[in-house]
Write a protein that holds these residues in place. Structure first.
Motif, PDB file in Angstrom:
ATOM      1  N   GLY A 138       0.825  -1.200   0.000  1.00  0.00           N
ATOM      2  CA  GLY A 138       0.000   0.000   0.000  1.00  0.00           C
ATOM      3  C   GLY A 138       0.861   1.251   0.000  1.00  0.00           C
ATOM      4  O   GLY A 138       2.070   1.202   0.197  1.00  0.00           O
ATOM      5  N   ILE A 139       0.210   2.355  -0.216  1.00  0.00           N
ATOM      6  CA  ILE A 139       0.944   3.608  -0.402  1.00  0.00           C
ATOM      7  C   ILE A 139       0.317   4.688   0.469  1.00  0.00           C
ATOM      8  O   ILE A 139      -0.904   4.757   0.587  1.00  0.00           O
ATOM      9  CB  ILE A 139       0.822   4.042  -1.885  1.00  0.00           C
ATOM     10  N   LYS A 140       1.175   5.502   1.088  1.00  0.00           N
ATOM     11  CA  LYS A 140       0.622   6.700   1.717  1.00  0.00           C
ATOM     12  C   LYS A 140       1.453   7.899   1.255  1.00  0.00           C
ATOM     13  O   LYS A 140       2.646   7.778   0.973  1.00  0.00           O
ATOM     14  CB  LYS A 140       0.637   6.585   3.238  1.00  0.00           C
ATOM     15  N   ILE A 141       0.816   9.050   1.160  1.00  0.00           N
ATOM     16  CA  ILE A 141       1.505  10.254   0.716  1.00  0.00           C
ATOM     17  C   ILE A 141       2.239  10.849   1.908  1.00  0.00           C
ATOM     18  O   ILE A 141       1.678  10.989   2.996  1.00  0.00           O
ATOM     19  CB  ILE A 141       0.515  11.293   0.143  1.00  0.00           C
ATOM     20  N   VAL A 142       3.502  11.195   1.674  1.00  0.00           N
ATOM     21  CA  VAL A 142       4.312  11.795   2.731  1.00  0.00           C
ATOM     22  C   VAL A 142       4.361  13.312   2.568  1.00  0.00           C
ATOM     23  O   VAL A 142       4.307  14.061   3.530  1.00  0.00           O
ATOM     24  CB  VAL A 142       5.745  11.202   2.690  1.00  0.00           C
ATOM     25  N   GLN A 143       4.501  13.750   1.313  1.00  0.00           N
ATOM     26  CA  GLN A 143       4.670  15.191   1.072  1.00  0.00           C
ATOM     27  C   GLN A 143       4.219  15.544  -0.334  1.00  0.00           C
ATOM     28  O   GLN A 143       4.382  14.743  -1.260  1.00  0.00           O
ATOM     29  CB  GLN A 143       6.151  15.543   1.239  1.00  0.00           C
ATOM     30  N   SER A 144       3.635  16.706  -0.478  1.00  0.00           N
ATOM     31  CA  SER A 144       3.281  17.222  -1.805  1.00  0.00           C
ATOM     32  C   SER A 144       4.206  18.397  -2.079  1.00  0.00           C
ATOM     33  O   SER A 144       4.328  19.290  -1.242  1.00  0.00           O
ATOM     34  CB  SER A 144       1.824  17.677  -1.799  1.00  0.00           C
ATOM     35  N   CYS A 145       4.877  18.376  -3.232  1.00  0.00           N
ATOM     36  CA  CYS A 145       5.894  19.391  -3.483  1.00  0.00           C
ATOM     37  C   CYS A 145       5.793  19.866  -4.922  1.00  0.00           C
ATOM     38  O   CYS A 145       6.276  19.180  -5.829  1.00  0.00           O
ATOM     39  CB  CYS A 145       7.280  18.809  -3.193  1.00  0.00           C
ATOM     40  N   ASN A 146       5.141  21.034  -5.152  1.00  0.00           N
ATOM     41  CA  ASN A 146       5.102  21.648  -6.480  1.00  0.00           C
ATOM     42  C   ASN A 146       4.634  20.707  -7.574  1.00  0.00           C
ATOM     43  O   ASN A 146       5.137  20.744  -8.688  1.00  0.00           O
ATOM     44  CB  ASN A 146       6.480  22.208  -6.845  1.00  0.00           C
ATOM     45  N   GLY A 147       3.685  19.860  -7.255  1.00  0.00           N
ATOM     46  CA  GLY A 147       3.104  18.977  -8.258  1.00  0.00           C
ATOM     47  C   GLY A 147       3.580  17.549  -8.177  1.00  0.00           C
ATOM     48  O   GLY A 147       2.988  16.650  -8.777  1.00  0.00           O
ATOM     49  N   LEU A 148       4.655  17.296  -7.444  1.00  0.00           N
ATOM     50  CA  LEU A 148       5.096  15.913  -7.243  1.00  0.00           C
ATOM     51  C   LEU A 148       4.686  15.450  -5.850  1.00  0.00           C
ATOM     52  O   LEU A 148       4.630  16.257  -4.917  1.00  0.00           O
ATOM     53  CB  LEU A 148       6.625  15.798  -7.373  1.00  0.00           C
ATOM     54  N   LEU A 149       4.418  14.164  -5.745  1.00  0.00           N
ATOM     55  CA  LEU A 149       4.088  13.594  -4.441  1.00  0.00           C
ATOM     56  C   LEU A 149       5.187  12.631  -4.022  1.00  0.00           C
ATOM     57  O   LEU A 149       5.652  11.824  -4.829  1.00  0.00           O
ATOM     58  CB  LEU A 149       2.752  12.846  -4.497  1.00  0.00           C
ATOM     59  N   LEU A 150       5.586  12.728  -2.766  1.00  0.00           N
ATOM     60  CA  LEU A 150       6.509  11.749  -2.201  1.00  0.00           C
ATOM     61  C   LEU A 150       5.655  10.758  -1.427  1.00  0.00           C
ATOM     62  O   LEU A 150       4.843  11.147  -0.589  1.00  0.00           O
ATOM     63  CB  LEU A 150       7.508  12.441  -1.268  1.00  0.00           C
ATOM     64  N   CYS A 151       5.806   9.493  -1.752  1.00  0.00           N
ATOM     65  CA  CYS A 151       5.000   8.469  -1.086  1.00  0.00           C
ATOM     66  C   CYS A 151       5.901   7.400  -0.531  1.00  0.00           C
ATOM     67  O   CYS A 151       7.033   7.216  -1.000  1.00  0.00           O
ATOM     68  CB  CYS A 151       4.058   7.788  -2.079  1.00  0.00           C
ATOM     69  N   CYS A 152       5.375   6.675   0.434  1.00  0.00           N
ATOM     70  CA  CYS A 152       6.107   5.505   0.868  1.00  0.00           C
ATOM     71  C   CYS A 152       5.114   4.413   1.225  1.00  0.00           C
ATOM     72  O   CYS A 152       3.904   4.605   1.212  1.00  0.00           O
ATOM     73  CB  CYS A 152       7.056   5.813   2.017  1.00  0.00           C
ATOM     74  N   CYS A 153       5.646   3.233   1.504  1.00  0.00           N
ATOM     75  CA  CYS A 153       4.793   2.096   1.833  1.00  0.00           C
ATOM     76  C   CYS A 153       4.001   2.402   3.081  1.00  0.00           C
ATOM     77  O   CYS A 153       4.473   3.098   3.980  1.00  0.00           O
ATOM     78  CB  CYS A 153       5.634   0.856   2.096  1.00  0.00           C
ATOM     79  N   ASP A 154       2.827   1.830   3.112  1.00  0.00           N
ATOM     80  CA  ASP A 154       1.949   2.088   4.241  1.00  0.00           C
ATOM     81  C   ASP A 154       2.112   1.059   5.350  1.00  0.00           C
ATOM     82  O   ASP A 154       1.852   1.312   6.516  1.00  0.00           O
ATOM     83  CB  ASP A 154       0.501   2.056   3.717  1.00  0.00           C
ATOM     84  N   ARG A 155       2.535  -0.114   4.967  1.00  0.00           N
ATOM     85  CA  ARG A 155       2.639  -1.201   5.956  1.00  0.00           C
ATOM     86  C   ARG A 155       3.990  -1.885   5.779  1.00  0.00           C
ATOM     87  O   ARG A 155       4.755  -1.553   4.888  1.00  0.00           O
ATOM     88  CB  ARG A 155       1.511  -2.222   5.722  1.00  0.00           C
ATOM     89  N   GLY A 156       4.226  -2.863   6.586  1.00  0.00           N
ATOM     90  CA  GLY A 156       5.481  -3.619   6.460  1.00  0.00           C
ATOM     91  C   GLY A 156       6.560  -2.986   7.302  1.00  0.00           C
ATOM     92  O   GLY A 156       6.405  -1.902   7.870  1.00  0.00           O
TER      93      GLY A 156
END
Lengths: 427, 151
Positions: A138-156
């Motif tokens: 799964g994925i969760k959003i960490v940061q929104s930056c000028n149109g790009l999203l930084l995401c990382c795994c949600d579990r594990g």
């Protein structure tokens, strides 16, 4: 939170590890098919038979561009399929740079659900929800930056977490290679942030803080080279220091002061600097400690259209204010931009509640969205499970949505709400 | 009180319009012609624009030059573009050619709003454009619109 910072020079081995997966096969294939296409100035085929007024516009690339750059991004992506000439026109860097020059934030992601800001716009929104799922965890959003999203795994397990950078508009994504080191290094990641700006930092960078036993190290990832670099000093902090979500602005990553960290990291000079605070906020932070500070409404901290904002909430008895500050361009301080309060309280008298442990303020600021003109600025607020928009110009409200589940606006800057900004150019 | 100079604008079909110089200067193209023009800079040819369109353009410039701060300017603009598609396109082309930024913004935005909800096929019909993609290329374009790993 007292900042205890020691900066010493300590050489660390340069990182050469790269587990980057690289493929541009799909885009290369399309571009190969079109690489021999050059726009024709004049032809005699049916495309250029000037019989209708629309064709007169269609034959004039400059005029066509004037019209097309006013379209929403979903239409731009769709109309690339009209013809090879339109594909060329709409993909050209001069078009995407001009299109991206005035970023539009048409909504935000709450968890992964999309909430548009303009509820009166009947055209279909670009998303219902974020359908980006490159990871089984799964994925969760960490940061929104000028149109790009930084995401990382949600579990594990945290040591297995991958970080992704992606553009929800163009659906391009990249995987950030793991930080150099072993499992222990990856387990000690305390912060990961994204630095990207369409003109000043077009090849994105990632900033990672690794820390254990109170010693913290900053590493920078350069997408241009695909390599990590250790910043040649380390700092010590309270071992339980919280690094809130990062905000990239003016060449630096800033941390929400609610997290206790009062600094920002300048990516150009690779230096850690102290974040100045507006005097009233500073006074409040030094007077409150521990639980009392935790009970204080969280400080909003974010960027919009090139402006860095901080919003502090003050409740005293029956008075309630959202004080919006904006940072000066040289990082020297803040100025008070505007204040919101009494009219909100007039409409929602129960937003301040008196509990045994203190005053509770029902409104939380989620976003400050600047318009092209200052008067078009609006605030996005959370009120229990509802999200509403407060327009500064006419002091009007609009309900945006009613969430079915409660969502967290973290006191230390971690949040499940991230603005969506349209971005056409590739990264 | 100084008498204002007038300029004559001549459209592609020979129609002439006498306008105050201040109004004519709202078009940067005409401003440039006047500033760089020779002896006969009182008559300016506008061969890319027909008489009907030029008359409308002059109406726009008059309003914006003579009453730039009036309260009804916004509603004037809104009503000004309530015309059929052909006239709108002529206005857009004229404003581009005559370099009138406000009118170009207004007409372009109105045309863009008309295109917003259209399908690719409808756009091709409007502009009489032939689809020159092969089926394979169209398939690749479709794939581009799904998630793709870039770097």
């Amino acid at each position: 939170m007292i900042l205890n910072r020691k900066l010493t020079l300590k050489a660390r081995p340069a990182s050469t590890n790269s587990t980057m997966v690289s493929t541009r096969a799909k885009i290369r294939k399309t571009r190969n098919a079109l690489k021999n296409y050059y726009p024709k100035k004049t032809t005699t085929d049916s495309y250029h038979q000037l019989t209708s007024s629309a064709e007169r516009i269609g034959s004039n690339d400059d005029l066509l561009t004037e019209i097309l750059h006013r379209l929403p991004v979903t239409s731009i992506l769709q109309f690339k399929s009209v013809s090879k000439h339109w594909w060329w026109l709409l993909s050209h860097r001069s078009f995407t740079l001009r299109y991206d020059k005035f970023p539009i934030s048409p909504g935000l992601f709450v968890h992964n659900k999309y909430v548009p800001y303009d509820v009166e716009d009947r055209s279909p929104p670009p998303y219902q929800s974020l359908d980006f799922c490159p990871d089984l965890n799964g994925i969760k959003i960490v940061q929104s930056c000028n149109g790009l999203l930084l995401c990382c795994c949600d579990r594990g397990h945290i040591r297995d977490h991958k970080y992704y950078v992606f553009n929800p508009t163009t659906k391009q994504f990249a995987i950030i290679p793991s930080v150099p080191g072993d499992d222990d290094a990856r387990k000690s990641i305390r912060f990961m942030g994204l630095a990207f700006h369409q003109t000043t930092c077009p090849r994105y960078k990632a900033v990672c803080i690794l820390g254990s036993a109170g010693i913290f190290v900053i590493q920078i990832y350069f997408s241009e080279t695909g390599k990590w670099k250790t910043v040649n000093n380390y700092f010590s902090e309270n071992p339980y220091a919280r690094f809130g979500s990062g905000v990239y602005w003016n060449g630096a990553i800033h941390w929400n002061p609610s997290g206790g960290s009062l600094f920002y990291f300048d990516l150009n000079s690779e230096e850690l600097r102290t974040l100045p605070l507006p005097l009233p906020v500073q006074a409040r932070m030094t007077s409150l400690e521990g639980d009392a500070w935790d009970a204080h409404p969280p400080i909003y901290f974010g960027e919009s259209r090139g402006h860095l904002h901080m919003v502090d909430t003050t409740c005293h008895g029956t008075r309630f204010h959202l004080n919006v500050y904006e940072m000066l361009g040289d990082h020297s301080g803040w100025f008070a931009k505007f204040e919101v309060g009494d009219d909100l309280l007039g409409c929602y008298p129960d937003i301040i509640r008196n509990y045994p442990y203190g005053l509770y303020c029902g409104f939380v600021v989620i976003d400050v969205v600047r318009g092209i003109e200052d008067e078009d600025t609006f605030l996005v607020l959370k009120y229990f499970r509802k999200i509403l928009r407060y327009n500064v110009r006419d002091k009007s409200f609009k309900w945006l949505t009613n969430m079915t589940t409660d969502f967290e606006v973290g006191r230390h800057g971690r949040r499940e709400i991230h603005p969506y900004i349209q971005r056409l150019a590739s990264f | 009180m100084t008498s204002s100079k007038t300029i004559v604008l001549r459209s592609s079909d020979g129609a002439t319009f006498e306008v105050d110089e201040a109004v004519a200067l709202h078009s940067l193209m005409i401003k440039h012609r006047i500033e760089t023009g020779g002896a006969d800079s009182t008559t300016i040819d506008v061969p890319e624009v027909t008489g009907n369109t030029l008359s409308k353009v002059i109406e726009y410039c008059k309003k914006h030059v003579e009453a730039p701060n009036s309260d009804d300017l916004k509603s004037f603009d809104t009503d000004f573009v309530k015309v059929d598609q052909a006239v709108l396109c002529h206005l857009a082309k004229a404003s581009y050619y005559m370099n009138i930024k406000g009118l170009l913004d207004l007409s372009s935005k109105t045309i863009a709003d008309m295109f917003k909800g259209k399908t690719v096929e409808q756009i091709r019909e409007t502009f009489h454009i032939k689809n020159d993609f092969t089926p394979e290329e169209e398939e690749e374009l479709r794939k581009e619109n799904s998630w793709n790993l870039f770097v």
